[in-house]
Design a protein around this motif. Structure first.
Motif, PDB file in Angstrom:
ATOM      1  N   ALA A   1       0.809  -1.212   0.000  1.00 54.65           N
ATOM      2  CA  ALA A   1       0.000   0.000   0.000  1.00 54.65           C
ATOM      3  C   ALA A   1       0.845   1.266   0.000  1.00 54.65           C
ATOM      4  O   ALA A   1       0.454   2.270  -0.598  1.00 54.65           O
TER       5      ALA A   1
ATOM      6  N   TYR B   1      -2.475  -2.220  -4.259  1.00 52.42           N
ATOM      7  CA  TYR B   1      -3.449  -2.812  -3.347  1.00 52.42           C
ATOM      8  C   TYR B   1      -3.864  -4.179  -3.865  1.00 52.42           C
ATOM      9  O   TYR B   1      -4.140  -4.349  -5.056  1.00 52.42           O
TER      10      TYR B   1
ATOM     11  N   THR C   1      -8.148   1.499   3.789  1.00 52.19           N
ATOM     12  CA  THR C   1      -7.264   0.563   3.088  1.00 52.19           C
ATOM     13  C   THR C   1      -7.906  -0.804   2.878  1.00 52.19           C
ATOM     14  O   THR C   1      -7.225  -1.747   2.480  1.00 52.19           O
TER      15      THR C   1
END
Length: 623
Positions: free
Chosen positions: A205, A210, A275
């Motif tokens: 990240a 991702y 995230t």
């Protein structure tokens, strides 16, 4: 408890012992003559305080080829040949087999209980195992087991009741982390604080990458009902950035998790954060033509499947792709191929080597047509199906001029606790996408569509071609030289290779000592200067040694290609184009022989689609 009787099928349903505090399985059965004929597995169920009050599950599994009569307390049953019976007992229960009493106390030995408190400082995947490999779990947590049969559960600051026996505690957090372990023998009656934190191997990240699993299910058969809390615990415990939970059918018309899709379509699921993004998506299914995933549609489609419960194999999958794309979804074929791959070096095998003759095995047969028509965004090369076969087909498709991103979809199912790769945690294989800006469903989908991806069972993989990464386009002239670098990170990495449309062009292998010819430790790098004689592509792949953190048979990583255009022309390797045309001929024959169709007009729709795809490929041959 197994009844002898010659060659019997392996017992099924033998649950691992749960904590009791008073009894554990004895190493071997001894005692009366009746007991000498029996070997046992006792799986204690929900523990109650005090000897004699504790209930446990006793599996009686017959290896005899004839009936036998079994009585447990006040219940009697006749077990047929190789039959089994799972019954609840306590220490004072009376078990009689064909008139002979079996003393349960000889199958048990006293032990005392202890308690572990597990702390990592972040959600993780834990395993607590005894010397025999049996797992111990927190209360009210599903007893999950991965591809290797290892027990696991997710969370942080958890309490587990265990026997005061030698135990091993391990903790990890998905593929970006290593594993930390501790062996201990807890003191009876006490609570032991176990603080373990897995070491991070790489941080995707912080680089703008991702990782996602584009094909997972909350419910699809299985041995329990999957609930959202289980999916949330798995996603955060695996640090999986993107999770696509698919609503889909199995063998009939019922669409599992349709209600969740209707409620949450177009919105992040409630455990998402900056995230971690979780969405409900769609698995569109036809077992003859193939299955595909849809990520982040704005609404549910009008059709989820064809060809089930006697339905027609119509319309072609292309109609479903167009509808879901019209709803804004990212789409790609899932678990594509189960057949053996063509030769991994030359890819010289014909399409019949991958296009299985078994008609309804979910193979992605329509993929070759849909890719030519630009209806597909990606192909799940990393999957529970054959990774080598799918990677070989992927290279053929890219070499024939199709621009597809490589992705990963595990088909992990939250409602399974013991089923090989199905009971693995989601994200055991991932597609990493280089996202522009913040992580959202939209930015992730855009990165995949642009081809800024690589897929992996664990290793980190980077590719640079004249400074451009996957999805980039190098515009060259015939005779130019391009600079290529590929780097892999991970304990399982055995080799890194650079491929073009002409095959493997460069590579590096890790030496037995652990160092690579161009790297050291867990990092391996290969560089090459390649002359460009025509339009091509460049991609990197990683071959892996067997490793416990690889939760499938084949460890592997593969990038999407960097496209190399020469004098304004895109790659369309004649051998690959003809291979695709042969595929379409085989598919038409398969549809003619095996499709369930209501009339000639439905067959005509399939043929029309194939003819459109043939026209695209033939045009590429003429360029």
């Amino acid at each position: 408890m197994a009844l002898p009787g010659g060659a019997a099928p392996a017992p099924t349903g033998t649950a691992a012992p749960a904590p009791t505090g008073t009894a554990a399985p004895a190493p071997a059965a001894t005692g009366t003559a009746a007991l000498r004929e029996l070997t046992g597995l006792l799986a204690p169920a929900a523990p109650l305080p005090g000897r004699g009050e504790e209930r446990m599950s006793l599996l009686i599994d017959s290896g005899r080829d004839a009936d036998c009569r079994v009585a447990v307390d006040d219940t009697e049953r006749v077990l047929g040949p190789y039959g089994a019976w799972l019954v609840e007992v306590d220490h004072d229960s009376i078990v009689v087999v064909d008139g002979a009493r079996v003393r349960l106390d000889a199958l048990l030995r006293p032990t005392e209980a202890a308690r572990l408190r597990l702390v990592a400082g972040m959600p993780c995947r834990w395993s607590v195992t005894g010397e025999d490999g049996a797992g111990w779990f927190p209360p009210d947590v599903p007893h999950r087991h991965d591809f290797h049969g290892r027990p696991y559960f997710h969370g942080d600051d958890l309490v587990v009741d265990v026997p005061a026996h030698p135990l091993t505690v391990t903790v990890t957090r998905g593929m970006e982390y290593g594993e930390a372990a501790l062996a201990l023998t807890p003191v009876p009656g006490g609570e032991h604080l176990v603080e373990l934190t897995p070491r991070r191997l790489y941080d995707a990240a912080v680089r703008g990458w991702y990782g996602g699993d584009l094909h997972a299910h909350l419910n699809r058969a299985g041995d329990l009902v999957g609930v959202p809390a289980d999916a949330a615990a798995a996603q955060h415990g695996e640090d999986l950035h993107v999770l696509n939970l698919l609503a889909g059918n199995v063998a009939g018309r019922r669409v599992y998790d349709r209600e969740a899709l209707d409620r949450w379509t177009g919105r992040d699921l409630p455990w998402s954060d900056g995230t971690h993004v979780a969405r409900m998506g769609v698995e569109y299914r036809n077992d003859l033509l193939g299955h595909f995933y849809a990520f982040a549609p704005r609404a549910a489609p009008g059709r989820f499947h064809t060809g089930f419960a006697g339905d027609d194999d119509w319309p072609p999958n292309a109609d479903g792709l167009r509808e879901l794309r019209g709803l804004g979804a990212l789409v790609g074929y899932s678990h594509p191929f189960h057949a053996a791959a063509p030769d991994p070096v030359t890819d010289g095998g014909p399409p019949a080597g991958v296009l299985s003759p078994v008609p309804r095995d979910c193979a992605a047969r329509e993929l070759v047509a849909d890719a030519a028509l630009g209806l597909v965004d990606s192909l799940d090369v990393l999957t529970h199906a054959s990774i080598p076969a799918t990677a070989a087909v992927y290279r053929r498709l890219v070499g024939a001029g199709n621009r597809l991103a490589v992705t990963a979809g595990t088909d992990a199912v939250i409602s399974f606790t013991r089923s090989g790769s199905r009971s693995n945690p989601p994200g055991w294989a991932r597609v990493y996408a280089q996202v522009e800006g913040e992580l959202t469903a939209r930015s992730f989908a855009a990165a995949v569509r642009a081809g800024r991806t690589f897929a992996t069972t664990g290793p980190w993989l980077e590719l640079s071609v004249d400074g451009l990464g996957p999805g980039g386009v190098v515009r060259a002239r015939r005779g130019d030289t391009i600079s290529v670098t590929a780097t892999a990170v991970g304990p399982e990495v055995a080799a890194v290779r650079i491929r073009t449309a002409d095959g493997v062009r460069a590579g590096a292998e890790r030496l037995p000592s652990g160092g690579g010819r161009a790297g050291a430790g867990d990092t391996l790098t290969v560089t090459a200067e390649l002359r460009v004689d025509g339009p091509t592509y460049v991609l990197a792949e990683v071959l892996c040694d067997p490793h416990p953190r690889t939760l499938t048979t084949t460890g592997y990583a593969l990038t999407s290609p960097v496209h190399v255009e020469v004098d304004g022309r895109r790659v369309a390797r004649p051998e690959d184009v003809r291979w695709c045309l042969d595929w379409l001929d085989l598919l038409e024959r398969l549809i003619r022989q095996h499709a369930r169709l209501a009339g000639p007009y439905q067959f005509g729709d399939h043929v029309s689609l194939l003819e459109q795809a043939r026209g695209v490929y033939r045009a590429r041959l003429s360029c």
